[in-house]
Scaffold this active site. Structure first.
Site, PDB file in Angstrom:
ATOM      1  N   HIS A 107       0.690  -1.276   0.013  1.00 26.44           N
ATOM      2  CA  HIS A 107      -0.125   0.045   0.088  1.00 26.44           C
ATOM      3  C   HIS A 107       0.977   1.301  -0.068  1.00 26.44           C
ATOM      4  CE1 HIS A 107       0.502  -0.789   4.320  1.00 26.44           C
ATOM      5  NE2 HIS A 107       0.611   0.537   4.688  1.00 26.44           N
ATOM      6  N   GLU A 129       7.531   1.082   5.073  1.00 23.58           N
ATOM      7  CA  GLU A 129       7.063   0.088   5.929  1.00 23.58           C
ATOM      8  C   GLU A 129       7.269  -1.431   5.347  1.00 23.58           C
ATOM      9  OE1 GLU A 129       2.830   0.294   6.506  1.00 23.58           O
ATOM     10  OE2 GLU A 129       2.892  -1.099   8.253  1.00 23.58           O
TER      11      GLU A 129
HETATM   12 CO    CO Z   1       1.045   1.330   6.372  1.00 20.15          CO
END
Ligand code: CO
Length: 134
Positions: free
Chosen positions: A7, A130
């Site tokens: 994402h 991330e």
């Molecule tokens: Co995230």
């Protein structure tokens, strides 16, 4: 090491307004708001054919994105999440190469119930990364 783009996260000052914009103006599949108290954020996931967008807004005192929104009051891209098959092996390899992992260095459980880590943006072209084990 890294696999799919899981994402792209966008920090927003008004989560309901941003979710409605993606739903109504952009015609996207928008999920429900989820509070993530361990991460100090409330998130909304938007499903796209090839990836997801994560809208983030601060939850509670001392949210890790409060400072980002203070500097970017209209919101902005906050981080990019890549998938890895083994998060501990990825962490060890990155740390051995000198990359900094934020926080304790131990994975936390992220918004999808899977272990995540964050890498220091100064080590990655100014982009907060991330890693999610998927
Ligand atoms: Co995230």
């Amino acid at each position: 090491m890294i696999g799919r783009l899981n994402h792209v996260a966008i920090a927003v000052p008004d989560l309901a307004a941003a979710a409605d914009q993606y739903r109504s103006t952009l015609g996207a599949q928008v999920g429900p708001a989820q509070n993530e108290p361990d991460h100090g954020v409330t998130v909304v996931f938007i499903d796209l054919p090839n990836t997801r967008i994560e809208l983030l807004t601060p939850l509670g005192e001392g949210s890790p994105i409060a400072g980002f929104l203070a500097k970017n009051p209209a919101g902005g891209i906050h981080h990019i999440c890549y998938e890895v098959s083994d998060i501990l092996a990825a962490r060890d390899q990155l740390q051995a190469g000198g990359a900094r992992v934020l926080g304790s260095g131990d994975p936390k459980i992220g918004a999808h119930g899977k272990p995540v880590l964050f890498l220091h943006p100064k080590d990655f072209n100014g982009c907060l990364i991330e890693l999610e084990q998927a």
